[in-house]
Design a protein around this motif. Structure first.
Motif, PDB file in Angstrom:
ATOM      1  N   PRO A 138       0.830  -1.208   0.000  1.00  0.00           N
ATOM      2  CA  PRO A 138       0.000   0.000   0.000  1.00  0.00           C
ATOM      3  C   PRO A 138       0.869   1.265   0.000  1.00  0.00           C
ATOM      4  CG  PRO A 138      -0.821  -1.581   1.601  1.00  0.00           C
ATOM      5  CD  PRO A 138       0.508  -2.096   1.142  1.00  0.00           C
ATOM      6  N   ILE A 139       0.442   2.255  -0.766  1.00  0.00           N
ATOM      7  CA  ILE A 139       1.182   3.505  -0.873  1.00  0.00           C
ATOM      8  C   ILE A 139       0.263   4.681  -0.558  1.00  0.00           C
ATOM      9  CG2 ILE A 139       2.816   2.616  -2.582  1.00  0.00           C
ATOM     10  CD1 ILE A 139       1.128   4.147  -4.698  1.00  0.00           C
ATOM     11  N   PHE A 140       0.887   5.813  -0.211  1.00  0.00           N
ATOM     12  CA  PHE A 140       0.153   7.057  -0.056  1.00  0.00           C
ATOM     13  C   PHE A 140      -0.052   7.676  -1.440  1.00  0.00           C
ATOM     14  CE2 PHE A 140       2.526   6.829   4.030  1.00  0.00           C
ATOM     15  CZ  PHE A 140       1.441   6.802   4.899  1.00  0.00           C
ATOM     16  N   GLU A 141      -1.278   8.040  -1.754  1.00  0.00           N
ATOM     17  CA  GLU A 141      -1.569   8.675  -3.034  1.00  0.00           C
ATOM     18  C   GLU A 141      -2.451   9.895  -2.788  1.00  0.00           C
ATOM     19  OE1 GLU A 141      -2.311   6.527  -6.954  1.00  0.00           O
ATOM     20  OE2 GLU A 141      -4.358   7.058  -6.316  1.00  0.00           O
ATOM     21  N   TRP A 142      -1.906  11.081  -3.049  1.00  0.00           N
ATOM     22  CA  TRP A 142      -2.639  12.320  -2.842  1.00  0.00           C
ATOM     23  C   TRP A 142      -3.434  12.670  -4.097  1.00  0.00           C
ATOM     24  CZ3 TRP A 142      -3.010  14.476   1.832  1.00  0.00           C
ATOM     25  CH2 TRP A 142      -2.060  14.128   2.790  1.00  0.00           C
ATOM     26  N   ARG A 143      -4.618  13.212  -3.880  1.00  0.00           N
ATOM     27  CA  ARG A 143      -5.504  13.501  -4.997  1.00  0.00           C
ATOM     28  C   ARG A 143      -6.151  14.875  -4.853  1.00  0.00           C
ATOM     29  NH1 ARG A 143      -8.881   7.714  -5.128  1.00  0.00           N
ATOM     30  NH2 ARG A 143      -7.116   6.387  -5.744  1.00  0.00           N
ATOM     31  N   ILE A 144      -6.365  15.538  -5.983  1.00  0.00           N
ATOM     32  CA  ILE A 144      -7.229  16.715  -6.061  1.00  0.00           C
ATOM     33  C   ILE A 144      -8.358  16.362  -7.028  1.00  0.00           C
ATOM     34  CG2 ILE A 144      -7.441  19.146  -6.686  1.00  0.00           C
ATOM     35  CD1 ILE A 144      -4.613  19.616  -5.926  1.00  0.00           C
ATOM     36  N   LYS A 145      -9.564  16.593  -6.605  1.00  0.00           N
ATOM     37  CA  LYS A 145     -10.744  16.173  -7.376  1.00  0.00           C
ATOM     38  C   LYS A 145     -10.680  14.671  -7.676  1.00  0.00           C
ATOM     39  CE  LYS A 145     -12.504  18.646 -10.574  1.00  0.00           C
ATOM     40  NZ  LYS A 145     -12.682  19.350 -11.882  1.00  0.00           N
ATOM     41  N   ASN A 146     -10.226  13.922  -6.682  1.00  0.00           N
ATOM     42  CA  ASN A 146     -10.142  12.459  -6.756  1.00  0.00           C
ATOM     43  C   ASN A 146      -9.197  11.976  -7.852  1.00  0.00           C
ATOM     44  OD1 ASN A 146     -10.923  10.026  -5.497  1.00  0.00           O
ATOM     45  ND2 ASN A 146     -12.324   9.546  -7.172  1.00  0.00           N
ATOM     46  N   THR A 147      -8.248  12.818  -8.252  1.00  0.00           N
ATOM     47  CA  THR A 147      -7.287  12.446  -9.285  1.00  0.00           C
ATOM     48  C   THR A 147      -5.872  12.741  -8.818  1.00  0.00           C
ATOM     49  OG1 THR A 147      -8.879  12.954 -11.040  1.00  0.00           O
ATOM     50  CG2 THR A 147      -6.567  12.828 -11.677  1.00  0.00           C
ATOM     51  N   PRO A 148      -4.972  11.744  -8.825  1.00  0.00           N
ATOM     52  CA  PRO A 148      -3.561  12.018  -8.570  1.00  0.00           C
ATOM     53  C   PRO A 148      -2.903  12.484  -9.876  1.00  0.00           C
ATOM     54  CG  PRO A 148      -3.886   9.670  -8.815  1.00  0.00           C
ATOM     55  CD  PRO A 148      -5.236  10.306  -8.995  1.00  0.00           C
ATOM     56  N   ILE A 149      -2.363  13.690  -9.884  1.00  0.00           N
ATOM     57  CA  ILE A 149      -1.816  14.232 -11.114  1.00  0.00           C
ATOM     58  C   ILE A 149      -0.617  13.406 -11.593  1.00  0.00           C
ATOM     59  CG2 ILE A 149      -0.226  15.859  -9.997  1.00  0.00           C
ATOM     60  CD1 ILE A 149      -0.878  17.841 -12.250  1.00  0.00           C
ATOM     61  N   VAL A 150      -0.573  13.142 -12.878  1.00  0.00           N
ATOM     62  CA  VAL A 150       0.569  12.490 -13.526  1.00  0.00           C
ATOM     63  C   VAL A 150       0.806  13.235 -14.833  1.00  0.00           C
ATOM     64  CG1 VAL A 150       1.579  10.354 -14.387  1.00  0.00           C
ATOM     65  CG2 VAL A 150      -0.155  10.259 -12.585  1.00  0.00           C
ATOM     66  N   VAL A 151       1.877  14.016 -14.903  1.00  0.00           N
ATOM     67  CA  VAL A 151       2.155  14.766 -16.120  1.00  0.00           C
ATOM     68  C   VAL A 151       2.892  13.888 -17.128  1.00  0.00           C
ATOM     69  CG1 VAL A 151       2.224  16.968 -14.899  1.00  0.00           C
ATOM     70  CG2 VAL A 151       4.351  15.689 -15.240  1.00  0.00           C
ATOM     71  N   GLU A 152       2.817  14.280 -18.376  1.00  0.00           N
ATOM     72  CA  GLU A 152       3.510  13.576 -19.451  1.00  0.00           C
ATOM     73  C   GLU A 152       4.790  14.346 -19.780  1.00  0.00           C
ATOM     74  OE1 GLU A 152       0.432  11.607 -22.407  1.00  0.00           O
ATOM     75  OE2 GLU A 152      -0.015  13.734 -22.152  1.00  0.00           O
ATOM     76  N   TRP A 153       5.927  13.822 -19.366  1.00  0.00           N
ATOM     77  CA  TRP A 153       7.175  14.518 -19.630  1.00  0.00           C
ATOM     78  C   TRP A 153       7.399  14.725 -21.127  1.00  0.00           C
ATOM     79  CZ3 TRP A 153      10.873  11.564 -15.802  1.00  0.00           C
ATOM     80  CH2 TRP A 153      10.819  12.193 -14.552  1.00  0.00           C
ATOM     81  N   ASP A 154       7.046  13.723 -21.918  1.00  0.00           N
ATOM     82  CA  ASP A 154       7.332  13.797 -23.347  1.00  0.00           C
ATOM     83  C   ASP A 154       6.209  14.469 -24.145  1.00  0.00           C
ATOM     84  OD1 ASP A 154       5.490  11.809 -22.987  1.00  0.00           O
ATOM     85  OD2 ASP A 154       6.497  10.319 -24.252  1.00  0.00           O
ATOM     86  N   HIS A 155       5.189  14.981 -23.467  1.00  0.00           N
ATOM     87  CA  HIS A 155       4.078  15.631 -24.169  1.00  0.00           C
ATOM     88  C   HIS A 155       3.429  16.639 -23.227  1.00  0.00           C
ATOM     89  CE1 HIS A 155       0.499  15.009 -27.173  1.00  0.00           C
ATOM     90  NE2 HIS A 155       1.117  16.155 -27.345  1.00  0.00           N
ATOM     91  N   PRO A 156       4.087  17.772 -22.961  1.00  0.00           N
ATOM     92  CA  PRO A 156       3.539  18.760 -22.029  1.00  0.00           C
ATOM     93  C   PRO A 156       2.272  19.405 -22.574  1.00  0.00           C
ATOM     94  CG  PRO A 156       5.464  19.637 -23.163  1.00  0.00           C
ATOM     95  CD  PRO A 156       5.381  18.182 -23.530  1.00  0.00           C
ATOM     96  N   VAL A 157       1.497  19.989 -21.684  1.00  0.00           N
ATOM     97  CA  VAL A 157       0.212  20.567 -22.071  1.00  0.00           C
ATOM     98  C   VAL A 157       0.390  21.648 -23.135  1.00  0.00           C
ATOM     99  CG1 VAL A 157      -1.757  21.924 -21.251  1.00  0.00           C
ATOM    100  CG2 VAL A 157      -0.929  19.983 -19.907  1.00  0.00           C
ATOM    101  N   LEU A 158       1.428  22.487 -22.997  1.00  0.00           N
ATOM    102  CA  LEU A 158       1.611  23.535 -24.002  1.00  0.00           C
ATOM    103  C   LEU A 158       1.909  22.965 -25.380  1.00  0.00           C
ATOM    104  CD1 LEU A 158       3.475  26.516 -22.293  1.00  0.00           C
ATOM    105  CD2 LEU A 158       1.033  26.190 -22.691  1.00  0.00           C
ATOM    106  N   GLU A 159       2.446  21.742 -25.443  1.00  0.00           N
ATOM    107  CA  GLU A 159       2.643  21.124 -26.754  1.00  0.00           C
ATOM    108  C   GLU A 159       1.297  20.679 -27.339  1.00  0.00           C
ATOM    109  OE1 GLU A 159       6.080  18.455 -28.791  1.00  0.00           O
ATOM    110  OE2 GLU A 159       5.104  17.561 -27.041  1.00  0.00           O
ATOM    111  N   TYR A 160       0.379  20.245 -26.501  1.00  0.00           N
ATOM    112  CA  TYR A 160      -0.984  19.985 -26.971  1.00  0.00           C
ATOM    113  C   TYR A 160      -1.562  21.248 -27.621  1.00  0.00           C
ATOM    114  CZ  TYR A 160      -1.704  15.425 -24.639  1.00  0.00           C
ATOM    115  OH  TYR A 160      -1.650  14.108 -24.257  1.00  0.00           O
TER     116      TYR A 160
END
Length: 609
Positions: free
Chosen positions: A422-444
């Motif tokens: 078992p691990i600690f997993e923090w969430r905002i709006k029930n979602t743990p953020i995971v960014v895409e290093w190889d595809h940042p939002v500004l590239e979208y």
């Protein structure tokens, strides 16, 4: 073996490879769109359009800056012209057997072979250009300019996976941005918890002040310090079986400390001139530990919270959550002697704990012994995890209460099971953020691609120049220092329990409330903030405790999406992103296994998804 190789010094062959890579065509040089310059204006011109001159900034006239720019100038509307571009090179390296400040040898990551890294200095209105060379073997990196608004320059924010790809080994990225605020801040790697290994330094922008002082003592960075690497500590902190996060081994003052057993290191010493008033720029650059700071026999006159000038307030001690800063004035009006500068931690381990039970530095008056220790320990403090209140910004912001209509962002803690348990997993709006290093939002945005993955935890804020309100509801007992990129936000209210907008809106302050870029929110309580949608870009909001954001405690605001592509040169990210995507399959430490915002990686065990 893997651990030692990762931190080993570059070999001659490796250095040769680096030279080739640094000459390669994918060097990422920033050239953001700049605002129109003020033409034919000299630095000390006495009359300019728009206002009468206020005189010369000096010890008796600190409220003035240059010409008509002064402490009352709204720095989000008007800025001095950029007379200078400040250029600096960062070379980030890893070393395997670094002699730390308290005498313990450990692996570390250094900027220009020093810790903390070099101080970046500028004047209000200047441009800063930092060329970041990744001279490490097996780690990406990025540099975030903490608290800098980055007006129209979201692509210079340095949050990998959000505004850019990480800088791969052997590559360089040039950050160029306009400093529209002034005061005290800092910079740090945003490549996971890398700044806990040493990739961190101070950032100072000189400007006016709300009270007079004689001497600027410069930045005073304090931080927790660990003998084990931040990446291994995060692996420990992640496991529920290990309980509370690891205690820090020490607390550093300007990169110095005595070993907790007294067997190594040295106290930091800072000198005051008797009879003079001194500006000291306090910074908490910790990974986990909040600090309550006091100077025996002296008070602090607070003149800025983060990068926001405030009406002077006198305090006997100050609480600094992770990432927070205070500009304070110390009056050297006591007898010539040595005095303890104490940092006290809350005793119940709710906002960090250290093996050093009495972290301290020495403030010396000129003429006092340069080797002797202070004799007065002062009155012991009982520290809490409660943030400071009662500050009034000089440049005011008032919102009609009738505009209040908030969205709620619940923060929760879950305990999913990985193959490690078992691990600690923090969430905002029930979602743990995971960014895409190889595809940042500004590239979208560059691609015109609106298919944002749910795991990047993106909230779109499309309207321009309106106040947007957010209730951050903490559903767990631990407090969090909440940091928002791209904005100074208004703290409308803080309280315990659950916030009910229908019955509790009257408890909020809409008339020039505290404004800053990090605020301490209570455990099992609520925080209501507001910011104006005046800065198109993608802006990360996260807890600044390394273990928490690594475990998912973050969210992204995509502000005025339709304007971003035309406002900044997003194609500048492509050379670096292409270089990262070329490197990524070759890395021995990818794919990543945390949120991607704060932790260097061991061999992959799990991916948050």
């Amino acid at each position: 073996m893997m651990f030692e190789r990762r931190f080993s010094q570059p070999t001659t062959a490796c250095c040769a490879v680096l030279l080739v890579l640094l000459a390669a065509p994918y060097l990422a040089l920033a050239n953001p769109v700049k605002p129109n310059a003020v033409i034919d204006l000299l630095p000390r011109q006495t009359i300019i359009p728009g206002g009468r001159p206020c005189g010369q900034n000096n010890a008796t006239n600190r409220g003035c800056w240059k010409n008509s720019w002064n402490i009352s100038t709204d720095y989000e509307v008007s800025n001095p012209p950029a007379f200078n571009t400040r250029n600096i090179d960062f070379h980030i390296t890893n070393v395997s057997n670094w002699l730390g400040p308290d005498g313990v040898r450990k692996p570390a990551m250094l900027i220009n072979n020093q810790f903390p890294g070099p101080t970046v200095e500028a004047d209000w209105g200047d441009y800063i250009q930092v060329n970041v060379y990744n001279d490490m073997q097996d780690n990406g990196t990025s540099i975030h300019w903490h608290g800098i608004r980055q007006f129209g320059e979201s692509n210079q924010d340095g949050a990998n996976g959000v505004t850019e790809c990480p800088i791969p080994p052997g590559s360089m990225k040039s950050y160029t941005f306009h400093v529209t605020q002034y005061g005290t801040s800092w910079y740090h790697s945003h490549y996971s918890n890398q700044y806990g290994n040493g990739v961190v330094g101070s950032l100072i922008v000189h400007g006016p002040a709300s009270a007079n002082y004689d001497i600027d003592l410069g930045p005073y960075m304090m931080s927790d310090y660990y003998w084990e690497t931040a990446d291994r500590l995060t692996l420990k902190a992640e496991l529920v079986a290990n309980g509370a996060p690891p205690d820090s081994d020490n607390i550093l003052f300007r990169g110095k400390a005595v070993h907790p057993t007294g067997t190594g290191g040295s106290y930091d010493r800072l000198t005051l001139t008797p009879g003079k008033k001194h500006l000291l720029r306090l910074i908490n650059a910790s990974v986990d530990n909040s600090l309550t700071v006091s100077l025996v026999g002296h008070n602090f006159t607070v003149i800025a919270t983060d990068l926001v000038p405030v009406t002077p307030v006198v305090r006997s001690s100050l609480f600094l959550g992770v990432g927070q800063r205070y500009d304070v004035i110390i009056d050297a009006n006591q007898p010539v002697a040595n005095y303890w500068l104490n940092a006290t931690l809350e005793a119940n381990n709710n906002c960090g704990k250290s093996r050093n039970n009495f972290p301290a530095a020495i403030i010396s008056y000129s003429g006092a012994s340069t080797t002797g220790l202070p004799t007065n320990k002062g009155t012991p403090l009982v520290a809490s995890c409660v943030g400071e209140t009662g500050f009034a910004p000089i440049v005011t912001r008032t919102i009609p209460s009738s505009q209040f209509a908030a969205s709620t962002l619940p923060i929760s803690l879950a305990f999913p099971t990985s193959d490690r348990g078992p691990i600690f997993e923090w969430r905002i709006k029930n979602t743990p953020i995971v960014v895409e290093w190889d595809h940042p939002v500004l590239e979208y945005i560059l691609e015109g691609n609106n298919s944002f993955p749910a795991m990047v935890n993106l909230v779109q804020v499309p309207q321009a120049d309106v106040w947007t309100f957010w209730v951050i509801q903490n559903e767990f007992v631990l407090p969090h220092p909440i940091h928002l990129h791209g904005h100074d936000f208004l703290t409308l209210g803080i309280g315990s329990g659950t916030f009910n907008a229908a019955t509790m809106a009257s408890q909020l302050n809409f008339n020039n409330p505290i404004r800053r870029d990090v605020v301490q929110m209570p455990g099992s309580g609520w925080l209501v903030i507001a910011y104006k949608t005046d800065n198109p870009g993608c802006w990360l909001m996260h807890c600044h405790i390394g273990w928490h954001v690594s475990g998912g405690l973050g969210i992204q605001f995509l502000e005025r999406k339709s304007e971003i592509k035309s406002l900044m040169k997003l194609d500048q990210m492509e050379p670096n992103c292409n270089a990262w995507r070329t490197y990524q399959p070759k890395s021995p430490y990818l794919p990543k296994k945390d949120s991607g915002l704060k932790k260097r990686h061991e061999p992959a065990v799990r991916r948050l998804a």
